[in-house]
Enzyme design. Structure first.
Site, mmCIF file in Angstrom:
data_model
loop_
_atom_site.group_PDB
_atom_site.id
_atom_site.type_symbol
_atom_site.label_atom_id
_atom_site.label_comp_id
_atom_site.label_asym_id
_atom_site.label_seq_id
_atom_site.Cartn_x
_atom_site.Cartn_y
_atom_site.Cartn_z
ATOM 1 N N ARG A 83 0.850 -1.198 0.000
ATOM 2 C CA ARG A 83 0.000 0.000 0.000
ATOM 3 C C ARG A 83 0.883 1.244 0.000
ATOM 4 O O ARG A 83 2.092 1.182 0.226
ATOM 5 C CB ARG A 83 -0.924 0.013 1.232
ATOM 6 C CG ARG A 83 -0.163 0.040 2.537
ATOM 7 C CD ARG A 83 -1.018 0.425 3.735
ATOM 8 N NE ARG A 83 -0.289 0.234 4.986
ATOM 9 C CZ ARG A 83 0.647 1.054 5.456
ATOM 10 N NH1 ARG A 83 0.999 2.137 4.773
ATOM 11 N NH2 ARG A 83 1.264 0.791 6.600
ATOM 12 N N GLY A 84 0.240 2.402 -0.200
ATOM 13 C CA GLY A 84 0.952 3.652 -0.060
ATOM 14 C C GLY A 84 1.182 3.982 1.406
ATOM 15 O O GLY A 84 0.629 3.342 2.301
ATOM 16 N N THR A 88 2.365 1.942 10.138
ATOM 17 C CA THR A 88 1.274 2.103 11.090
ATOM 18 C C THR A 88 1.158 0.824 11.917
ATOM 19 O O THR A 88 1.861 -0.156 11.692
ATOM 20 C CB THR A 88 -0.061 2.440 10.400
ATOM 21 O OG1 THR A 88 -0.988 2.890 11.407
ATOM 22 C CG2 THR A 88 -0.654 1.243 9.679
ATOM 23 N N TYR A 89 0.253 0.872 12.891
ATOM 24 C CA TYR A 89 0.039 -0.267 13.785
ATOM 25 C C TYR A 89 -1.401 -0.730 13.680
ATOM 26 O O TYR A 89 -2.331 0.087 13.601
ATOM 27 C CB TYR A 89 0.336 0.141 15.232
ATOM 28 C CG TYR A 89 -0.087 -0.895 16.260
ATOM 29 C CD1 TYR A 89 0.601 -2.096 16.405
ATOM 30 C CD2 TYR A 89 -1.197 -0.681 17.087
ATOM 31 C CE1 TYR A 89 0.199 -3.050 17.324
ATOM 32 C CE2 TYR A 89 -1.603 -1.620 18.016
ATOM 33 C CZ TYR A 89 -0.903 -2.808 18.125
ATOM 34 O OH TYR A 89 -1.308 -3.751 19.043
ATOM 35 N N LEU A 151 -5.244 5.742 6.799
ATOM 36 C CA LEU A 151 -5.748 5.340 5.498
ATOM 37 C C LEU A 151 -4.588 5.034 4.563
ATOM 38 O O LEU A 151 -3.597 5.766 4.543
ATOM 39 C CB LEU A 151 -6.592 6.503 4.944
ATOM 40 C CG LEU A 151 -7.529 6.249 3.782
ATOM 41 C CD1 LEU A 151 -8.680 7.229 3.877
ATOM 42 C CD2 LEU A 151 -6.810 6.443 2.459
ATOM 43 N N GLY A 163 -7.197 -0.061 2.765
ATOM 44 C CA GLY A 163 -8.336 0.762 3.172
ATOM 45 C C GLY A 163 -8.060 1.605 4.388
ATOM 46 O O GLY A 163 -7.056 2.313 4.453
ATOM 47 N N LEU A 164 -8.958 1.520 5.396
ATOM 48 C CA LEU A 164 -8.901 2.406 6.555
ATOM 49 C C LEU A 164 -8.777 1.616 7.847
ATOM 50 O O LEU A 164 -9.137 0.439 7.917
ATOM 51 C CB LEU A 164 -10.147 3.299 6.616
ATOM 52 C CG LEU A 164 -11.476 2.618 6.980
ATOM 53 C CD1 LEU A 164 -11.746 2.702 8.490
ATOM 54 C CD2 LEU A 164 -12.634 3.233 6.226
ATOM 55 N N CYS A 181 2.681 6.849 10.611
ATOM 56 C CA CYS A 181 2.551 7.418 9.271
ATOM 57 C C CYS A 181 3.718 8.334 8.916
ATOM 58 O O CYS A 181 3.602 9.199 8.051
ATOM 59 C CB CYS A 181 1.217 8.151 9.124
ATOM 60 S SG CYS A 181 -0.199 7.122 9.567
#
Length: 235
Positions: A83-84, A88-89, A151, A163-164, A181
């Site tokens: 993903r871009g 993150t966790y 996201l 996704g989110l 991020c």
């Protein structure tokens, strides 16, 4: 003759169709491989899907991810993904929703999808009188300059996946082991501390309601577990 017209009508209706798939708690890599397989093997006869899931503790490092943003990962697994975004966790008490959307069929671009997802989070939190907002320069959703939802997307063959993730009622301390991020010192918050949803089921229901509206889905169905062919294997 009637059968042919029924098939044609079903094909036409696919643009308005959406499958809401509840995965409960599932290993991150298993779901990631299933997402890739779903996207690689779908065509215009496949309806769009939203996958709701919680993951055991894991750090995911996006394509632009830099090692220096992983400060002290410790014993939590790190998965490098397609993903871009940065690191993150994910963990229990966080509602993740993966968005498998045929952008070409919807006639929208990835930036429009990002905005749509962010707006759905803002609208769901507004139902709980939480004043949240997106940022043009930092994807995600914020409350008082603190991040409540992250996201990240990937688009392949004109279709999105990933996704989110919205923090609901979880142990936030693993976020202190990273620069979330890619932002040093970014504070993460969760809905339970803002008189918002107290569990992922409530958060998922609130988000899905607004995603259905913003995706203009008129034919919605609900399923549990991964698609059948993905329950037994992944790449």
């Amino acid at each position: 003759m009637q059968q042919n017209s029924t098939v044609e009508q079903e094909f036409i209706n696919l643009a308005d169709s959406l499958v809401i798939r509840q995965l409960d708690t599932m290993d991150y890599s298993q779901v990631w491989h299933a997402m890739k397989s779903f996207t690689d093997n779908r065509d215009d006869s496949v309806a769009d899907e939203l996958w709701l899931v919680e993951h055991p503790p894991v750090f995911t490092q996006g394509q632009a991810g830099k090692a220096e943003h992983l400060l002290v990962p410790g014993d939590i697994e790190i998965v490098k993904v397609d993903r871009g975004g940065q690191v993150t966790y994910h963990g229990p008490g966080q509602q993740v929703i993966y968005c498998m959307i045929n952008l070409r069929r919807k006639k929208i671009g990835v930036r429009q999808l990002v905005t749509l997802i962010e707006n759905s989070i803002v609208a769901a939190l507004a139902d709980y009188n939480i004043a949240a907002y997106p940022k043009a320069d930092a994807p995600g959703v914020y409350v008082d300059e603190k991040k409540i939802a992250s996201l990240g997307l990937r688009v392949r063959k004109g279709c999105s996946f990933h996704g989110l993730a919205i923090n609901v009622n979880m142990d936030l301390s693993p976020f202190l082991r990273i620069n979330p991020c890619g932002y040093a010192g970014l504070e993460m918050i969760q809905t339970v501390d803002l008189q918002g949803p107290k569990d992922t089921a409530s958060a998922g229901t609130a988000l899905v309601k607004h995603l259905i509206t913003l995706l203009a889905a008129k034919n919605v169905s609900y399923q549990a577990g991964l698609p059948n062919e993905m329950n037994t294997h992944h790449e």
